[in-house]
Enzyme design. Sequence first.
Site, PDB file in Angstrom:
ATOM      1  N   GLY A 177      -4.185   0.357   5.901  1.00  0.00           N
ATOM      2  CA  GLY A 177      -2.697   1.284   6.497  1.00  0.00           C
ATOM      3  C   GLY A 177      -2.778   1.739   8.075  1.00  0.00           C
ATOM      4  O   GLY A 177      -4.033   1.925   8.656  1.00  0.00           O
ATOM      5  N   ALA A 178      -1.293   1.939   8.011  1.00  0.00           N
ATOM      6  CA  ALA A 178      -1.585   1.926   9.609  1.00  0.00           C
ATOM      7  C   ALA A 178      -2.158   3.002  10.285  1.00  0.00           C
ATOM      8  O   ALA A 178      -2.249   2.187  11.297  1.00  0.00           O
ATOM      9  CB  ALA A 178      -0.153   1.786   9.670  1.00  0.00           C
ATOM     10  N   ARG A 223      -5.027  -7.478  12.807  1.00  0.00           N
ATOM     11  CA  ARG A 223      -3.769  -7.229  11.651  1.00  0.00           C
ATOM     12  C   ARG A 223      -2.578  -7.683  12.400  1.00  0.00           C
ATOM     13  O   ARG A 223      -2.460  -6.611  13.400  1.00  0.00           O
ATOM     14  CB  ARG A 223      -3.558  -6.730  11.163  1.00  0.00           C
ATOM     15  CG  ARG A 223      -5.121  -6.995  10.472  1.00  0.00           C
ATOM     16  CD  ARG A 223      -4.993  -5.986   8.460  1.00  0.00           C
ATOM     17  NE  ARG A 223      -3.957  -6.248   7.681  1.00  0.00           N
ATOM     18  CZ  ARG A 223      -3.565  -5.364   6.800  1.00  0.00           C
ATOM     19  NH1 ARG A 223      -4.181  -3.767   6.369  1.00  0.00           N
ATOM     20  NH2 ARG A 223      -3.064  -5.523   5.518  1.00  0.00           N
ATOM     21  N   GLN A 277      -3.547  -1.358  -3.888  1.00  0.00           N
ATOM     22  CA  GLN A 277      -3.903   0.766  -3.006  1.00  0.00           C
ATOM     23  C   GLN A 277      -3.156   0.824  -3.805  1.00  0.00           C
ATOM     24  O   GLN A 277      -4.069   2.618  -3.874  1.00  0.00           O
ATOM     25  CB  GLN A 277      -3.263  -0.341  -1.482  1.00  0.00           C
ATOM     26  CG  GLN A 277      -3.466  -1.237  -1.001  1.00  0.00           C
ATOM     27  CD  GLN A 277      -3.373  -2.432  -1.229  1.00  0.00           C
ATOM     28  OE1 GLN A 277      -2.929  -3.132  -2.051  1.00  0.00           O
ATOM     29  NE2 GLN A 277      -3.002  -3.272   0.029  1.00  0.00           N
ATOM     30  N   ASP A 290       4.194   0.503   7.994  1.00  0.00           N
ATOM     31  CA  ASP A 290       3.915  -0.035   9.140  1.00  0.00           C
ATOM     32  C   ASP A 290       4.544  -0.040  10.538  1.00  0.00           C
ATOM     33  O   ASP A 290       3.589  -0.384  10.932  1.00  0.00           O
ATOM     34  CB  ASP A 290       2.961  -1.545   8.376  1.00  0.00           C
ATOM     35  CG  ASP A 290       1.866  -1.240   7.452  1.00  0.00           C
ATOM     36  OD1 ASP A 290       2.046  -1.024   6.405  1.00  0.00           O
ATOM     37  OD2 ASP A 290       1.209  -1.401   8.097  1.00  0.00           O
ATOM     38  N   ASN A 321       7.262  -1.751   5.156  1.00  0.00           N
ATOM     39  CA  ASN A 321       5.848  -1.570   4.514  1.00  0.00           C
ATOM     40  C   ASN A 321       5.500  -2.677   3.385  1.00  0.00           C
ATOM     41  O   ASN A 321       6.023  -3.867   3.100  1.00  0.00           O
ATOM     42  CB  ASN A 321       6.154  -0.511   4.202  1.00  0.00           C
ATOM     43  CG  ASN A 321       5.416   0.761   3.844  1.00  0.00           C
ATOM     44  OD1 ASN A 321       4.258   0.698   3.551  1.00  0.00           O
ATOM     45  ND2 ASN A 321       5.595   0.635   1.906  1.00  0.00           N
ATOM     46  N   LYS A 322       4.498  -1.922   2.817  1.00  0.00           N
ATOM     47  CA  LYS A 322       3.695  -2.678   1.696  1.00  0.00           C
ATOM     48  C   LYS A 322       4.450  -3.738   0.983  1.00  0.00           C
ATOM     49  O   LYS A 322       5.782  -3.570   0.360  1.00  0.00           O
ATOM     50  CB  LYS A 322       3.090  -2.107   1.037  1.00  0.00           C
ATOM     51  CG  LYS A 322       2.272  -2.576  -0.273  1.00  0.00           C
ATOM     52  CD  LYS A 322       1.163  -4.370   0.218  1.00  0.00           C
ATOM     53  CE  LYS A 322       0.327  -3.374   1.357  1.00  0.00           C
ATOM     54  NZ  LYS A 322      -0.131  -4.843   2.061  1.00  0.00           N
TER      55      LYS A 322
HETATM   56  O1  MRU Z   1      -1.825  -3.976   4.016  1.00  0.00           O
HETATM   57  P1  MRU Z   1      -2.577  -2.428   3.979  1.00  0.00           P
HETATM   58  O2  MRU Z   1      -2.795  -1.843   3.045  1.00  0.00           O
HETATM   59  O3  MRU Z   1      -2.991  -1.723   4.959  1.00  0.00           O
HETATM   60  O4  MRU Z   1      -0.797  -1.843   4.107  1.00  0.00           O
HETATM   61  C1  MRU Z   1      -0.470  -0.579   4.311  1.00  0.00           C
HETATM   62  C2  MRU Z   1       0.542  -0.499   3.841  1.00  0.00           C
HETATM   63  O5  MRU Z   1       1.270  -1.260   3.595  1.00  0.00           O
HETATM   64  C3  MRU Z   1       0.637   1.412   3.635  1.00  0.00           C
HETATM   65  O6  MRU Z   1       1.980   1.928   3.112  1.00  0.00           O
HETATM   66  C4  MRU Z   1       1.492   1.729   4.980  1.00  0.00           C
HETATM   67  O7  MRU Z   1       0.334   1.295   6.382  1.00  0.00           O
HETATM   68  C5  MRU Z   1       2.090   3.392   5.482  1.00  0.00           C
HETATM   69  S1  MRU Z   1      -0.015   3.282   5.237  1.00  0.00           S
HETATM   70  C6  MRU Z   1      -0.162   5.638   5.906  1.00  0.00           C
END
Ligand code: MRU
Length: 347
Positions: free
Chosen positions: A53-54, A94, A196, A237, A247-248
């Site tokens: 999560g960012a 990352r 997730q 992100d 984003n994801k």
């Molecule tokens: O690969 P991840 O689980 O780190 O990806 C997270 C996401 O894409 C979230 O939607 C994003 O970081 C926003 S979290 C507040």
Amino acid sequence: MTQQNNQTVQALQWTGSSLKVLDQRKLPDTLIYDEYNDAKGVTEAIATMRVRGAPAIGIAAAYGVALSVRQHYSVTSEWQAKVAEDIALLAQSRPTAVNLFWALAQTEALLAQTLIDPVAELSALAEKIHAEDIAANITMGELGADLLVGATGVMTHCNTGALATGGYGTALGVIRSATKRQSLAVFAGETRPWLQGARLTVWELAQDNIPVTLLADSAAAWLMKSGKIDWIIVGADRIAANGDTANKIGTYSLAVLAKQHGVKFMVVAPTTTIDWTIENGQHIEIEQRDQNELLPACYNHTDSLVSAWNPVFDVTPSELIAAIVTERGVVLNPTELTMRAIKDGIK
Ligand code: MRU
């Protein structure tokens, strides 16, 4: 164990001399914290997605630098070079979440100053970044909930809650705040391949006594067609200066589907997620993870004919986004021009 008020599960716990990281790969079956004493360990925790999560990645990295200063300061006169090496290491954990690079830049700016007590000062900076993220989330929760007046159903993607942030959450923070005000049907996509949504989001909401319905990612179009949701609400992100949002993986599909079905699309992210240095989403590096995260084990050998493509983020163009909610305010119909309203005064 259920959470009350704004007190949510903590992805990160700072002890003053170590960082405890909730291993999110084991949730929801096991709630276990690993303890780290150096930046190398924190880098590993981020790269292996124990913490993800960012905003949470950025906060963890800031604590990682604090641990590095703690490790090297009183031991060697070369401590600054050692800390710089650790910052470079953390930066490689990352690539997509800009909060990581933002947080590391904050630590570098402090380290460039004359410090009286570097160990205490870097530790205090990391705690400040952590506290400010929670405060931003609570503000965004209220601003986002204002947009949901009259809405009866929402869908979210990935996990954007306390687990992905300092606490409370971005998109999930809006859902938390809105459900305190009104009745709202909440749907969560499972979010392949790391699940997730299925493992983290539904667990977090259940901790808060918020009912939620899980659906397969591939059921999203049919859910929208049913008329049960008014908004898709997601985190980010990295947001470019024109509002394009990484984003994801799967977020872009949802935005395209939302347009087709007349469902509105909301992005919720603190301003630490905005990368003002890039004009649009084409410049965002998209992380590709190991194909074996997707591939059935029987194809995991060198002469296999089957391979997998595993990008873990995608970019949603700003024209598909109705609102970007930040702690500095809401940008409706984001463009390079409308985004400028929240840029003013940000360092
Ligand atoms: O690969 P991840 O689980 O780190 O990806 C997270 C996401 O894409 C979230 O939607 C994003 O970081 C926003 S979290 C507040």
